[in-house]
Design a protein around this motif. Structure first.
Motif, PDB file in Angstrom:
ATOM      1  N   ILE A  75      -5.279   6.273  10.646  1.00 44.83           N
ATOM      2  CA  ILE A  75      -4.758   5.184  11.469  1.00 44.83           C
ATOM      3  C   ILE A  75      -4.507   4.005  10.540  1.00 44.83           C
ATOM      4  N   PRO A  76      -3.275   3.516  10.436  1.00 40.18           N
ATOM      5  CA  PRO A  76      -2.964   2.455   9.467  1.00 40.18           C
ATOM      6  C   PRO A  76      -3.695   1.156   9.801  1.00 40.18           C
ATOM      7  N   PRO A  77      -3.829   0.271   8.817  1.00 40.78           N
ATOM      8  CA  PRO A  77      -4.646  -0.936   9.031  1.00 40.78           C
ATOM      9  C   PRO A  77      -4.076  -1.912  10.043  1.00 40.78           C
ATOM     10  N   HIS A  78      -2.768  -1.845  10.330  1.00 40.59           N
ATOM     11  CA  HIS A  78      -2.230  -2.799  11.300  1.00 40.59           C
ATOM     12  C   HIS A  78      -2.505  -2.373  12.737  1.00 40.59           C
ATOM     13  N   ARG A  79      -3.034  -1.174  12.935  1.00 33.45           N
ATOM     14  CA  ARG A  79      -3.356  -0.716  14.285  1.00 33.45           C
ATOM     15  C   ARG A  79      -4.833  -0.988  14.596  1.00 33.45           C
ATOM     16  N   ALA A  80      -5.122  -1.199  15.870  1.00 34.61           N
ATOM     17  CA  ALA A  80      -6.502  -1.366  16.323  1.00 34.61           C
ATOM     18  C   ALA A  80      -7.166   0.009  16.310  1.00 34.61           C
ATOM     19  N   PHE A  81      -8.052   0.242  15.348  1.00 35.72           N
ATOM     20  CA  PHE A  81      -8.551   1.593  15.097  1.00 35.72           C
ATOM     21  C   PHE A  81      -9.226   2.193  16.326  1.00 35.72           C
ATOM     22  N   ALA A  82     -10.193   1.489  16.896  1.00 36.61           N
ATOM     23  CA  ALA A  82     -10.961   2.053  18.006  1.00 36.61           C
ATOM     24  C   ALA A  82     -10.065   2.353  19.203  1.00 36.61           C
TER      25      ALA A  82
ATOM     26  N   ASP B  51      -2.065  -3.937  18.417  1.00 38.80           N
ATOM     27  CA  ASP B  51      -1.651  -3.741  17.033  1.00 38.80           C
ATOM     28  C   ASP B  51      -0.995  -4.991  16.457  1.00 38.80           C
ATOM     29  N   ALA B  52      -1.119  -5.132  15.131  1.00 38.52           N
ATOM     30  CA  ALA B  52      -0.408  -6.180  14.402  1.00 38.52           C
ATOM     31  C   ALA B  52       0.965  -5.643  13.993  1.00 38.52           C
ATOM     32  N   PRO B  53       1.855  -6.494  13.476  1.00 40.04           N
ATOM     33  CA  PRO B  53       3.167  -6.002  13.020  1.00 40.04           C
ATOM     34  C   PRO B  53       3.008  -4.955  11.917  1.00 40.04           C
ATOM     35  N   PRO B  54       3.804  -3.872  11.945  1.00 35.35           N
ATOM     36  CA  PRO B  54       3.681  -2.818  10.926  1.00 35.35           C
ATOM     37  C   PRO B  54       3.888  -3.319   9.504  1.00 35.35           C
ATOM     38  N   ALA B  55       4.713  -4.349   9.332  1.00 34.03           N
ATOM     39  CA  ALA B  55       4.955  -4.865   7.980  1.00 34.03           C
ATOM     40  C   ALA B  55       3.673  -5.371   7.335  1.00 34.03           C
ATOM     41  N   ARG B  56       2.686  -5.724   8.158  1.00 30.56           N
ATOM     42  CA  ARG B  56       1.430  -6.247   7.625  1.00 30.56           C
ATOM     43  C   ARG B  56       0.743  -5.218   6.725  1.00 30.56           C
ATOM     44  N   SER B  57       0.793  -3.932   7.104  1.00 28.21           N
ATOM     45  CA  SER B  57       0.128  -2.892   6.312  1.00 28.21           C
ATOM     46  C   SER B  57       0.700  -2.826   4.905  1.00 28.21           C
TER      47      SER B  57
ATOM     48  N   TRP C 234       4.960  -7.094  -8.466  1.00 28.45           N
ATOM     49  CA  TRP C 234       5.035  -8.054  -7.368  1.00 28.45           C
ATOM     50  C   TRP C 234       6.378  -8.785  -7.339  1.00 28.45           C
ATOM     51  N   SER C 235       6.852  -9.152  -8.518  1.00 23.07           N
ATOM     52  CA  SER C 235       8.102  -9.925  -8.559  1.00 23.07           C
ATOM     53  C   SER C 235       9.309  -9.091  -8.153  1.00 23.07           C
ATOM     54  N   GLU C 236       9.155  -7.755  -8.151  1.00 22.18           N
ATOM     55  CA  GLU C 236      10.280  -6.881  -7.823  1.00 22.18           C
ATOM     56  C   GLU C 236      10.238  -6.385  -6.381  1.00 22.18           C
ATOM     57  N   LEU C 237       9.175  -6.720  -5.649  1.00 23.35           N
ATOM     58  CA  LEU C 237       9.032  -6.195  -4.291  1.00 23.35           C
ATOM     59  C   LEU C 237      10.073  -6.801  -3.362  1.00 23.35           C
ATOM     60  N   PRO C 238      10.667  -5.992  -2.488  1.00 17.84           N
ATOM     61  CA  PRO C 238      11.550  -6.561  -1.465  1.00 17.84           C
ATOM     62  C   PRO C 238      10.744  -7.395  -0.478  1.00 17.84           C
ATOM     63  N   ALA C 239      11.427  -8.263   0.213  1.00 15.69           N
ATOM     64  CA  ALA C 239      10.746  -9.193   1.119  1.00 15.69           C
ATOM     65  C   ALA C 239       9.927  -8.465   2.174  1.00 15.69           C
ATOM     66  N   ALA C 240      10.410  -7.304   2.634  1.00 20.08           N
ATOM     67  CA  ALA C 240       9.715  -6.580   3.704  1.00 20.08           C
ATOM     68  C   ALA C 240       8.346  -6.080   3.261  1.00 20.08           C
ATOM     69  N   GLU C 241       8.144  -5.923   1.941  1.00 24.98           N
ATOM     70  CA  GLU C 241       6.884  -5.388   1.449  1.00 24.98           C
ATOM     71  C   GLU C 241       5.912  -6.474   0.996  1.00 24.98           C
ATOM     72  N   ARG C 242       6.281  -7.719   1.160  1.00 28.15           N
ATOM     73  CA  ARG C 242       5.359  -8.801   0.804  1.00 28.15           C
ATOM     74  C   ARG C 242       5.324  -9.890   1.868  1.00 28.15           C
ATOM     75  N   ARG C 243       5.807  -9.537   3.048  1.00 31.74           N
ATOM     76  CA  ARG C 243       5.853 -10.522   4.127  1.00 31.74           C
ATOM     77  C   ARG C 243       4.506 -10.570   4.842  1.00 31.74           C
ATOM     78  N   LEU C 244       3.923 -11.741   4.919  1.00 33.01           N
ATOM     79  CA  LEU C 244       2.662 -11.945   5.635  1.00 33.01           C
ATOM     80  C   LEU C 244       2.878 -12.997   6.721  1.00 33.01           C
ATOM     81  N   SER C 245       3.815 -12.722   7.598  1.00 33.78           N
ATOM     82  CA  SER C 245       4.124 -13.670   8.670  1.00 33.78           C
ATOM     83  C   SER C 245       2.893 -13.885   9.543  1.00 33.78           C
ATOM     84  N   GLY C 246       2.627 -15.131   9.838  1.00 34.78           N
ATOM     85  CA  GLY C 246       1.489 -15.457  10.685  1.00 34.78           C
ATOM     86  C   GLY C 246       0.177 -15.591   9.951  1.00 34.78           C
TER      87      GLY C 246
END
Length: 572
Positions: free
Chosen positions: A10-17, A300-306, A322-334
């Protein structure tokens, strides 16, 4: 033929329990009895409670839950029921030695090896020896292997530590044989090995799901391998990163020893994926065999968070990416970050954020931290606003009112009733609780005023002489305090007699401490959860003290109690 493994994550952005509970209900909820007959293995009793609550949220009505078993439960066989240690099975596993009994026995052995070591230090060292022994047993490493450690280049204190550990190697097995018991970690290993062998030979006629378990102990890894191979078995990992590339995954370790020199490259043990990788390796599985647990929940949190979290946790050698990552892979909105100057400011900022969330309709908030001091500060801040935090880790008994009272009693006796220690005891919030509390505090404050200035002679007689002195500008203050002191003094006389004596058996010290505490506070001292925990500790310590050092110096009692109470967590 290799059996197919039923592995999920279960990915970290999901509520595991919640994701776990909803997924199991979808799979087995069509037949309520099928769900109820299942077995769900979880890591701890706290996880057991969280998953139970998740089932309640997901059920929407009545539901018969599967049997939830915490593999970290000290009474594992009792919690698991007959499937783990059946009454008609083979010879039962020997009982485990009680943790406090083991500690006191080891303390006695430490003192026997070093007569100059006082009882408090012996109890502390016994705890360290016990933890080291447990770690070796959990990893199934023979403690006798410590004798093979090369000490030629080690510092002298390392050699002393190895000499101390010889107690565990030579004396402790004899003590276990005398008691007819085994270590708790060894007993858990045997129980887990037994159930793994039983399920391997005779698969259960129900589903078995192991969820949220991350410990990589060999006995647990072997059991999870068996569960994953069962026809109705499932192993659900929390937050295993399936998107991590193979290069990064391999960098986590562990590594084999080099052919030349035998040195081993150090693994990235602090990486959040390391222990999951070690567990999967010990299970004899591959990460590619793990499938996503395809259940989403409203929590659940947004999938991009994982992905952003995974990118932030890259090994140091790969942070150039890190400097080469696309925005979707380093977005921590909120996600917000704060920089503060002091721990007090940190706690206040977090408390304000929690209050803001709770004042917003429909929102909830939680603080997740390994820093117990921070958790206590935040709880104190929100308490000013009438908010109560459910601290799942609990609070150490030494910081709760019954614990601080017992420590204040022991400290006052050890210091010969010096003014500071004496007043801390007499003003304790549990002393004289009830209708007479106000009068008691007025007398204690009068004594506080009378004791300011040069320190009186040690002991209660020194307080008597100081208050009875008719000379000086504050003679009237001392006379007023003396009237009240005559009512308070008798409570402390038995304790003073105890501390004037030489070393005494630990049970007699504890009995007098308990009686004095009850006389000062009444039976209400032992009434709440923290009071019951204190009473249980004193009771067990009195019963098991026969196994520990024969005599204890009264001055060591404070340190002994503090050491033991710091390890007792009281949960709401």
């Amino acid at each position: 033929m290799t059996k197919r493994l039923h592995l999920y994550t279960i990915p970290p952005h999901r509520a595991f329990a919640d994701a776990l509970a909803q997924g199991l209900i979808r799979r087995f909820g069509g037949d309520p009895m099928r769900l109820a007959r299942g077995i769900l293995l979880v890591p701890t009793n706290r996880a057991k409670k969280a998953i139970t609550d998740a089932f309640v949220r997901a059920s929407g009505g009545g539901l018969l839950l599967p049997r939830l078993v915490a593999i970290g439960d000290p009474e594992l066989d009792e919690a698991a029921g007959p499937f783990l240690d059946p009454a008609d099975g083979e010879e039962p596993v020997p009982p485990a030695v009680a943790p406090l009994q083991r500690r006191l026995i080891l303390a006695r052995l430490v003192q026997a090896a070093d007569p100059g070591c006082d009882s408090a230090e012996a109890v502390r060292l016994a705890g360290e020896l016990g933890r080291t022994l447990d770690q070796m047993l959990v990893e199934q490493v023979d403690p006798r292997a410590m004798r093979d450690v090369a000490t030629g280049e080690l510092s002298e204190h390392w050699q002393r530590a190895l000499d101390l550990f010889e107690i565990v190697l030579s004396q402790w097995p004899k003590e276990l044989a005398r008691l007819g018991r085994i270590d708790l970690a060894e007993r858990r290993n045997r129980l887990l090995e037994r159930v793994a062998a039983k399920w391997r030979d005779t698969p259960p006629d129900r589903f078995v799901c192991a969820a949220g378990i991350t410990t990589s102990a060999p006995a647990i890894a072997a059991l999870l391998r068996v569960v994953a191979e069962l026809p109705g078995g499932m192993v659900v990992f929390p937050a295993l990163d399936l998107s991590m590339d193979d290069e990064e995954w391999a960098m986590l370790g562990p590594f084999e020893a080099e052919m030349e020199g035998g040195r081993r490259k150090r693994a990235l043990e602090t990486h959040p994926q390391f222990h999951l990788k070690l567990l999967i390796d010990r299970m004899g599985a591959q990460r590619g065999e793990v499938q996503p647990w395809r259940v989403a929940t409203e929590l659940d949190a947004p999938p991009a968070r994982s992905k952003a979290i995974a990118s932030a946790m890259m090994p140091a050698d790969l942070t150039r990416r890190w400097s080469e990552l696309p925005a979707a892979e380093r977005r921590l909105s909120g996600v917000r970050a704060i920089e503060v100057a002091t721990p007090a400011e940190e706690a206040q900022a977090i408390a304000l954020a929690l209050r803001e969330a709770l004042e917003t309709e429909g929102r909830t908030a939680a603080l997740v931290t390994p820093d117990r001091a921070l958790a206590r500060r935040v709880a104190a801040h929100v308490a000013r606003w009438g908010l109560h935090i459910d601290d799942t880790a609990g609070a150490p008994l030494a910081s709760l009112p019954p614990g601080t009272l017992l420590l204040a009693l022991a400290e006052a006796g050890a210091q010969g009733f010096a003014p500071l220690a004496l007043l801390a005891l007499l003003k304790h919030p549990l002393v004289a609780a009830g209708d007479g509390r106000l009068n008691w505090l007025e007398g204690a404050r009068a004594l506080d005023l009378a004791l300011r200035g040069p320190r009186p002679a040690a002991g209660l007689a020194g307080i008597d002489a100081h208050l009875a002195n008719p000379e000086g500008y504050d003679a009237r203050i001392r006379a007023t305090a003396l009237d009240w002191w005559r009512t308070a003094r008798p409570y402390l006389e038995p304790l003073e007699a105890l501390y004037r004596a030489d070393a005494a058996p630990l049970p007699s010290l504890l009995a007098q401490l308990r009686e004095t505490a009850t006389a000062l506070c009444g039976d209400g001292l032992w009434g709440r959860a923290d009071g019951r925990a204190a009473a249980a500790l004193l009771d067990e310590l009195e019963r098991e003290a026969v196994h520990g050092p024969a005599l204890v110096q009264p001055e060591s009692l404070t340190a002994i109690l503090r050491t033991l109470m710091e390890e007792v967590a009281v949960r709401p």
